[in-house]
Design an enzyme around this catalytic site. Structure first.
Site, PDB file in Angstrom:
ATOM      1  CE  LYS A  94      11.983   1.932   0.547  1.00 49.95           C
ATOM      2  NZ  LYS A  94      10.526   1.684   0.585  1.00 49.95           N
ATOM      3  CB  SER A 147       9.704   1.870  -3.027  1.00 50.76           C
ATOM      4  OG  SER A 147       9.242   1.994  -1.684  1.00 50.76           O
ATOM      5  CB  SER A 192       6.971   0.158  -0.729  1.00 49.82           C
ATOM      6  OG  SER A 192       6.562   0.942  -1.813  1.00 49.82           O
TER       7      SER A 192
END
Length: 467
Positions: free
Chosen positions: A75, A151, A175
């Site tokens: 990520k 996210s 997230s």
């Protein structure tokens, strides 16, 4: 290796094929790259490609880890690999290149994972949607008009679309669990301190944030936790160690559990009909498996707790921005960041030391109350989100979006308890709806064993979007 065959395997299965030399790591990587190139124009999940680096890594020889040869995405939110960018989804960091390696990255490489790129994240991970100005909107593979969540939206979109079976994700307010719920995946947020953030941090967002993965199978999540969990020298604290590997914990059904069923969210608001149906069906499924399910509520109010979590995240965001501006030799500039981030930055500057300590104390008090409640129950069953996936751009303001999305998940960031979203329901028009389970601090094994039992009873692995 043809994609149709590749898609049938999770990470453990792919590693098994490679270990038995039924397929090569190179073939697996090329299939993943081909799939990425096929779907990337539609979903926009990968913001930095490392295809050539991945090919070189495979050619040079991989460590004999349990996931040798499995493609992986990191990520784009602060986990570093030397010589590779880490933009935090922000123009402020668009030219930043890491000069050292995060411990998590080292552990993933030791497991044999092959890094093929970085997945999209909203700027600084602040938004439960993935639409960074720097890279543009990420799309949900189940319906491209809809949000994949955030996210870790890029990670979830990539896994759901079949680029790879598992991908790195982080969770400071939901997230991991939000995008898992919206993309039909399994997503576990570990206990506070389970996965080290060395060497750059002792904790994320005052202990609110944790790192792990989103995956199609439960066992991939369990093995990834085995590969990456554990403290590093200098960590301020760590979750208690388990007696046996997590992947062994899912080999047998859990003991009979006492499950607290919530038919409202943590604001006391009635659930969307689809979410209510999902939770009720999950409760019946758990009961049919021999668990004791009864309505109960820990009575922890997200309306009261949200401003405290907000103080913590805002102050930490302000610090990150200031550190970058200082490194660049520039004064703070609203044009360097998105409008929402600038507002969060300004709010963070105004958080006093006493207010920050009050926010941390509120989170710890919530953890004490949650801990007391979970002496009577093993697991809390609720919805993951307030509704099915929204369309991109549907929610007009950041505040409204956060209020709507974050009515359950951030509570367990504050309390530090492990929590997971399980893909047990789809709407009539084919959109995933996640069911949320939270457990006692340090007892991820119980949640993983329950998830594996649910996966066996109501399989979801072969339910994939027609992208």
């Amino acid at each position: 290796m043809r994609f149709e065959e590749y898609r049938k395997h999770d990470a453990i299965s792919l590693a098994g094929l490679i270990a038995k030399r039924q397929v090569s790591a190179k073939e697996v990587l090329e299939t993943a790259i081909a799939r990425a190139e096929q779907v990337s124009p539609a979903i926009n999940a990968i913001v930095h490609k490392q295809y050539e680096q991945a090919r070189q890594t495979v050619a040079a020889g991989l460590p004999e880890g349990p996931l040798k040869g499995v493609p992986y995405l990191i990520k784009d939110l602060g986990f570093f690999e030397p010589g590779e960018p880490a933009t935090f989804g922000s123009s402020l960091f668009k030219d930043f290149v890491a000069d050292h390696e995060t411990t998590y990255v080292t552990r993933c490489k030791r497991a044999g994972l092959v890094f093929m790129g970085r997945s999209s994240s909203p700027e600084f991970g602040l938004n439960p949607n993935t639409e960074p100005r720097l890279y543009g909107s990420c799309h949900n593979p189940w319906n491209l008009e809809y949000s994949p969540g955030g996210s870790s939206g890029g990670a979830a979109a990539a896994v759901s679309a079949g680029i790879l079976p598992v991908a790195h994700a982080t969770d400071g307010g939901g997230s991991i669990r939000i995008p898992a719920a919206q993309c039909g995946l399994f997503g576990l947020k570990p206990s506070r301190g389970r996965v080290s953030m060395a060497p750059d941090a002792g904790e994320g967002w005052g202990g609110l944030s944790a790192g792990h993965v989103v995956s199609r199978s439960v066992r991939d999540s369990a093995l990834m936790l085995d590969c990456t969990a554990g403290p590093e020298p200098g960590d301020p604290y760590a979750a208690p160690m388990h007696e046996r590997p997590f992947v062994e914990a899912i080999a047998r059904p859990p003991r009979k559990l006492r499950i607290a069923l919530m038919l409202k969210d943590h604001r006391g608001v009635k659930l969307h009909p689809e979410c209510l149906e999902a939770v009720q069906r999950a409760a019946k499924l758990c009961a049919s498996l021999g668990h004791a399910v009864e309505e109960a509520d820990p009575n922890l109010d997200m309306v009261a707790l949200r401003p405290m979590n907000s103080r913590i995240s805002a102050a930490n965001t302000a610090r990150s921005c200031n550190m970058r501006w200082k490194a660049l030799g520039r004064e703070p500039n609203a044009g360097d960041v998105e409008t929402v981030t600038w507002a969060v930055y300004q709010r963070g500057l105004k958080v006093s030391g006493i207010e920050y300590i009050e926010a941390i104390a509120a989170a710890h008090a919530a953890g004490r109350k949650m801990g007391a409640f979970l002496t009577s129950y093993d697991v809390i069953l609720s919805t993951t989100l307030a509704g099915p996936p929204p369309k991109l751009g549907d929610v007009q303001t950041f505040v409204e979006r956060v209020t709507e999305y974050l009515s359950v998940t951030p509570l367990h960031n504050a309390t530090g308890t492990p929590a997971m979203s399980v893909p047990l329901h789809w709407t009539a028009d084919g959109l995933p709806v996640g069911v949320h389970f939270a457990g006692r601090y340090g007892e991820e094994a119980t949640l993983l064993a329950l998830a594996a039992e649910l996966e066996k009873a109501q399989p979801w692995f072969d339910r994939v979007p027609a992208l």
